[in-house]
Structures are given as C-alpha cells and as structure tokens.
Enzyme design. Structure first.
Site, PDB file in Angstrom:
ATOM      1  N   ASP A   1     112.362   5.072  72.128  1.00  0.00           N
ATOM      2  CA  ASP A   1     112.341   3.840  71.340  1.00  0.00           C
ATOM      3  C   ASP A   1     113.523   3.848  70.375  1.00  0.00           C
ATOM      4  O   ASP A   1     113.978   4.921  69.942  1.00  0.00           O
ATOM      5  CB  ASP A   1     111.031   3.762  70.561  1.00  0.00           C
ATOM      6  CG  ASP A   1     110.809   2.423  69.882  1.00  0.00           C
ATOM      7  OD1 ASP A   1     110.069   1.595  70.431  1.00  0.00           O
ATOM      8  OD2 ASP A   1     111.365   2.220  68.783  1.00  0.00           O
TER       9      ASP A   1
ATOM     10  N   ASP B   1     113.507  -1.324  72.953  1.00  0.00           N
ATOM     11  CA  ASP B   1     114.167  -2.157  71.951  1.00  0.00           C
ATOM     12  C   ASP B   1     115.573  -1.708  71.598  1.00  0.00           C
ATOM     13  O   ASP B   1     116.192  -2.259  70.687  1.00  0.00           O
ATOM     14  CB  ASP B   1     113.310  -2.267  70.685  1.00  0.00           C
ATOM     15  CG  ASP B   1     112.650  -0.961  70.299  1.00  0.00           C
ATOM     16  OD1 ASP B   1     112.894   0.067  70.954  1.00  0.00           O
ATOM     17  OD2 ASP B   1     111.867  -0.961  69.328  1.00  0.00           O
TER      18      ASP B   1
ATOM     19  N   HIS C   1     113.594   3.135  67.341  1.00  0.00           N
ATOM     20  CA  HIS C   1     113.182   3.599  66.021  1.00  0.00           C
ATOM     21  C   HIS C   1     112.638   5.024  66.105  1.00  0.00           C
ATOM     22  O   HIS C   1     111.964   5.379  67.073  1.00  0.00           O
ATOM     23  CB  HIS C   1     112.091   2.685  65.443  1.00  0.00           C
ATOM     24  CG  HIS C   1     112.481   1.253  65.356  1.00  0.00           C
ATOM     25  ND1 HIS C   1     112.129   0.328  66.310  1.00  0.00           N
ATOM     26  CD2 HIS C   1     113.201   0.587  64.422  1.00  0.00           C
ATOM     27  CE1 HIS C   1     112.612  -0.856  65.974  1.00  0.00           C
ATOM     28  NE2 HIS C   1     113.263  -0.731  64.831  1.00  0.00           N
TER      29      HIS C   1
ATOM     30  N   HIS D   1     104.702   4.951  65.168  1.00  0.00           N
ATOM     31  CA  HIS D   1     104.917   4.966  63.707  1.00  0.00           C
ATOM     32  C   HIS D   1     103.651   5.341  62.933  1.00  0.00           C
ATOM     33  O   HIS D   1     103.731   5.622  61.734  1.00  0.00           O
ATOM     34  CB  HIS D   1     105.402   3.601  63.220  1.00  0.00           C
ATOM     35  CG  HIS D   1     106.778   3.243  63.672  1.00  0.00           C
ATOM     36  ND1 HIS D   1     107.858   4.077  63.490  1.00  0.00           N
ATOM     37  CD2 HIS D   1     107.257   2.125  64.298  1.00  0.00           C
ATOM     38  CE1 HIS D   1     108.951   3.502  63.996  1.00  0.00           C
ATOM     39  NE2 HIS D   1     108.602   2.321  64.494  1.00  0.00           N
TER      40      HIS D   1
END
Length: 310
Positions: free
Chosen positions: A165, A246, A167, A128
C-alpha cells in the site's frame, strides 16, 4: 490449486460520508472487472464469515473492542465520527468483522491445503488499525488478525506480511513490533501519512520508504533488494499480503506513479518466492487501499491473476 476469492455483500453496506474515497464501489469495481476479464470464472468463491471476539483480541485490546461496540450506531441511526477518518454506521461493525474474518478463513483454507492462494475482496481496510486505536479508514487490522490466528491456532513459527500500500502500515508495525515470529515488510511513500516511526530498530520490521517521485524502476528495485531477500532469510510458513493499490499513477491519494504492470510484476515475484519455498504453505492477500476505481479494479485483477497463475 484453484485460487479462492472471499467476499460478502454486507461489506458494501458500510458507508462513509458522501464523497469519501473509501466507498462501497471499491468492492464492486473489482468484482465487475473480474467478470469482464473472465477471471471470475477461474476462482472458487467463498462467503466471508465474521471474525469472533477471540480472533480480534489476538491483536486488539478488550477495552478498544468494547469502545468500538459502544459507539457503533444501531440501524436507522446516523453516522458517528469515532476518530479522525473513522466513521461508524449501522453496518460498519458487521463489515469490519467480515473483513477480518475473511482473512481468518483464508488462513484456514491454505493451512488445510484446500488452496494455496486466497484473495479477500473486503472492506473496510485494516493496516492502519493499531492495538488500541482506529486510524486511516481502518477499524480492525485484518492482516494482523490473520497472522496472529495462524500463529495461535496452527502454531506456526514464522508468518510474513508484505504490504505494498502507498501508506505505511503503522498499525501492523505497532501490533507486531516485538513479535519475532512475524516479519513485516512495508513499501510506502515517505514522508506521508501516517508519519509514524519508520526506523524502530527491530529486525523483524523492514520498512522501505519511497520518495514522492518514485516510478516503476525504483519500486521494483526495492522489492528485489529488500523484500525478497528478507523473505528468503526469514523463510515464512505463510505469506499474508496487505494489497493496497493506491500507489497507482491515476490514484489521487498519493504522488507515486506505479502502473498496472507493476502490480502484476510484484505479485509474480511473491508468487515465485512461495513456489520456490519449501516452508511456505501459501498466500492470503487482503485488500487495503486503492481509490481510483478504474486503476484499482485493473491492478487488483492483475494481482489476483499473478497469484493464481492464471
């Protein structure tokens, strides 16, 4: 070749507020699972070394790096809320530089033909973190630092980053948006954090948004229809993996329902691609998300097992 595992005990010293999901126990859980399954003894262990300022400046602005250094507390001082979801403690910079440095080391090991598989069991995560901004638990973009280092130091012409991931890796996309030597593939729940632009109109950015109801079959279809064909067309000389776990059904961070075997399967697909490629030197994988310790440790070990062909 025997796979390498890079980590450092100081990655455990980066602490977050009580109850925060990005906790030191994430590293320990993976380490303990490797030992209990016997995989630990099949790997060559290396201690991470900090990324240098020059390494970090390959993807982050000098002004941003200065700002992080300025706000980082000294030993004995309290945590500093640097940005949304970003807390700096006395050992945060050390851990973050080790996390980015581990990927740089991994690139060196692969490019020097010491191994063709590296897993970096490090934290904080990185995907991120943008060129000039920290986000989502991430301070330095570990995978991006490794990719930029490979381009700069080894003069590679093509590096691919695969990110599964849950995200979207907005930071990696931001850094390489106009860098045609890097292919970035990201599968992620959408709409979901960080809610960034997922249709940037760039040929080197391949985004694969997944609905919150996504289960194994749909995830695997995306990998087979979007990820693997993109890799084959791009023909990277090095594959870097942003390995987030995740999207597991037991992880409260998301609504996607993947299982342990899905991480084994996707890792096998990526391993098979590298084995069949004439150009790709090997794989450097780095831990991103994964916050349910049980599913994280099992999924990460399945990932390592597949990449190392154990």
């Amino acid at each position: 070749m025997t796979a390498f595992l890079i980590s450092h005990e100081d990655c455990l010293k980066h602490v977050m507020p009580d109850g925060h999901p990005e906790c030191p126990e994430r590293i320990s859980a993976i380490s303990n699972q490797l030992v209990s399954t016997g995989l630990d003894f099949c790997l060559i262990h290396k201690e991470a070394v900090e990324a240098s300022r020059n390494h970090l400046q390959l993807v982050h602005s000098p002004q941003y790096l200065d700002r992080v250094e300025f706000y980082a507390p000294k030993e004995g001082e309290e945590l500093v809320n640097f940005d949304e979801d970003i807390w700096l403690g006395p050992y945060t910079l050390r851990a973050a530089k080790l996390a980015a440095g581990a990927v740089v080391q991994g690139v060196d090991y692969v490019m020097r033909n010491e191994t063709d598989t590296v897993f970096c069991n490090v934290r904080p995560p990185g995907h991120h973190a943008e060129h000039n901004r920290a986000m989502g638990f991430c301070l330095y973009n570990n995978a991006a630092v490794g990719a930029a280092y490979a381009l700069h130091h080894y003069r590679l012409k093509r590096v691919a980053i695969v990110d599964f991931d849950v995200h979207h890796g907005n930071g990696t996309q931001d850094i390489f948006l106009d860098e045609n030597r890097v292919l970035y593939f990201s599968s992620f729940q959408y709409p979901f954090y960080p809610n960034t632009e997922i249709n940037p109109g760039k040929q080197n950015i391949v985004n694969a948004p997944l609905p919150a109801t996504c289960e194994s079959e749909q995830f695997r279809e995306v990998i087979l229809q979007k990820c693997i064909p993109a890799l084959k067309e791009f023909a990277p000389e090095l594959l870097i993996i942003s390995a987030g776990f995740d999207a597991h059904v037991l992880d409260d961070m998301s609504s996607i329902c993947l299982m342990d075997n899905d991480y084994l399967w996707v890792s096998e697909q990526l391993r098979e691609f590298v084995d069949s490629s004439e150009e790709c030197q090997g794989i450097v994988s780095v831990l991103e998300g994964g916050y349910d310790l049980g599913s994280l440790s099992r999924s990460a070990c399945a990932h390592i097992k597949a990449l190392a062909k154990l």
